[in-house]
Design an enzyme around this catalytic site. Structure first.
Site, mmCIF file in Angstrom:
data_model
loop_
_atom_site.group_PDB
_atom_site.id
_atom_site.type_symbol
_atom_site.label_atom_id
_atom_site.label_comp_id
_atom_site.label_asym_id
_atom_site.label_seq_id
_atom_site.Cartn_x
_atom_site.Cartn_y
_atom_site.Cartn_z
ATOM 1 N N VAL A 135 26.627 22.967 104.931
ATOM 2 C CA VAL A 135 28.243 22.840 105.478
ATOM 3 C C VAL A 135 28.866 23.849 104.916
ATOM 4 O O VAL A 135 28.814 24.327 103.449
ATOM 5 C CB VAL A 135 28.750 21.462 104.581
ATOM 6 C CG1 VAL A 135 30.176 21.630 105.069
ATOM 7 C CG2 VAL A 135 28.030 20.110 105.044
ATOM 8 N N LYS A 136 29.318 24.916 105.591
ATOM 9 C CA LYS A 136 30.052 26.000 105.289
ATOM 10 C C LYS A 136 31.410 25.789 104.641
ATOM 11 O O LYS A 136 32.346 25.293 105.392
ATOM 12 C CB LYS A 136 29.862 26.841 106.466
ATOM 13 C CG LYS A 136 28.848 27.700 106.923
ATOM 14 C CD LYS A 136 28.888 28.484 108.080
ATOM 15 C CE LYS A 136 28.966 29.956 107.564
ATOM 16 N NZ LYS A 136 28.958 30.875 108.816
ATOM 17 N N ILE A 137 31.504 26.397 103.654
ATOM 18 C CA ILE A 137 32.542 25.972 102.936
ATOM 19 C C ILE A 137 33.295 27.393 102.436
ATOM 20 O O ILE A 137 32.268 28.228 101.770
ATOM 21 C CB ILE A 137 32.226 25.193 101.632
ATOM 22 C CG1 ILE A 137 31.902 23.593 102.134
ATOM 23 C CG2 ILE A 137 33.719 25.217 100.706
ATOM 24 C CD1 ILE A 137 31.884 22.646 101.146
#
Ligand code: E4P
Length: 218
Positions: free
Chosen positions: A86-88
């Site tokens: 998950v890109k955060i």
């Protein structure tokens, strides 16, 4: 060095897979918007065709929202939990979300990183991947590749497990320099992957061999 394809275009990702050049894929909202397809449809295809990690961007601005999105991604594809990252974004709320995802065993990729100290924060928060955007730094006359060298050194100094994805790659020299520095991963637009093939002596050599082949008596 692993090659990730920086794209949401299923056709070009399939081509990269067929060449053995797709160890994973990174997407972002701009890349998905360019396809004109719903995000859920793109994700479904990526889960099916990509043989390795797939990065999907959370777009909430607070930690609770980001963690909910992260849970949603892995909840929709429980069999692919290990390959979802998950890109955060590199914000204080983002690092709260990274820490919570790490505690829940959800992989993360901290995005929009522009300094080595931001990368240090990402590693300390427990990020699986960190994505420094070197092309966007070069765009504003700041040496993007220098921060990759700094991050490699910092992570080596303290044995962080966080892997470095060189992102925002614009041309073959970025790929070469990433490999020379020893970055773990380069995420590369497919158009740049194709440029890596180019050499006039290769083209000339093929033409000559074909010409000479036609002269060989049967
Ligand atoms: C990486 O994860 C990003 O999607 C990407 O590399 C950004 O590249 P850009 O600066 O060309 O938009």
């Amino acid at each position: 060095m692993k090659f990730f394809i920086d794209s949401a275009d299923i056709q070009e990702i399939k081509k990269a897979v067929s060449m053995g050049f797709c160890d994973g894929v990174t997407t972002n909202p701009s890349l998905v918007a360019r396809t004109g397809r719903p995000f859920k449809d793109v994700i479904r295809d990526l889960m099916e065709i990509v043989p390795g990690p797939v990065s999907l961007e959370a777009v909430s601005e607070n930690a609770d929202g980001m963690v909910e999105e992260a849970r949603g991604f892995v909840g929709d594809y429980p069999d692919h939990r290990d390959k979802i990252f998950v890109k955060i974004p590199m914000t204080p709320e983002g690092m709260v979300a990274v820490r919570r995802c790490a505690d829940e065993g959800i992989n993360t990729n901290v995005t929009l990183v522009f300094t080595a100290t931001q990368a240090l924060l990402a590693a300390k928060a427990g990020a699986s991947y960190v994505s420094p955007f070197i092309g966007r730094l070069d765009d504003i006359s700041t040496g993007g590749m220098q921060i990759i060298e700094d991050i490699v050194r910092i992570y080596d100094n303290y044995d962080y497990d966080t892997e470095i994805i060189v992102a925002s790659i614009r041309h073959p020299m970025h790929v070469l320099e990433s490999a020379l520095i020893g970055a773990d991963i380069a995420t590369i637009p497919f158009s740049v992957v194709l440029k890596l093939f180019n050499h006039p002596l290769t083209d000339k050599g093929i033409a000559k061999f074909l010409e000479d082949n036609s002269k060989i008596p049967e």
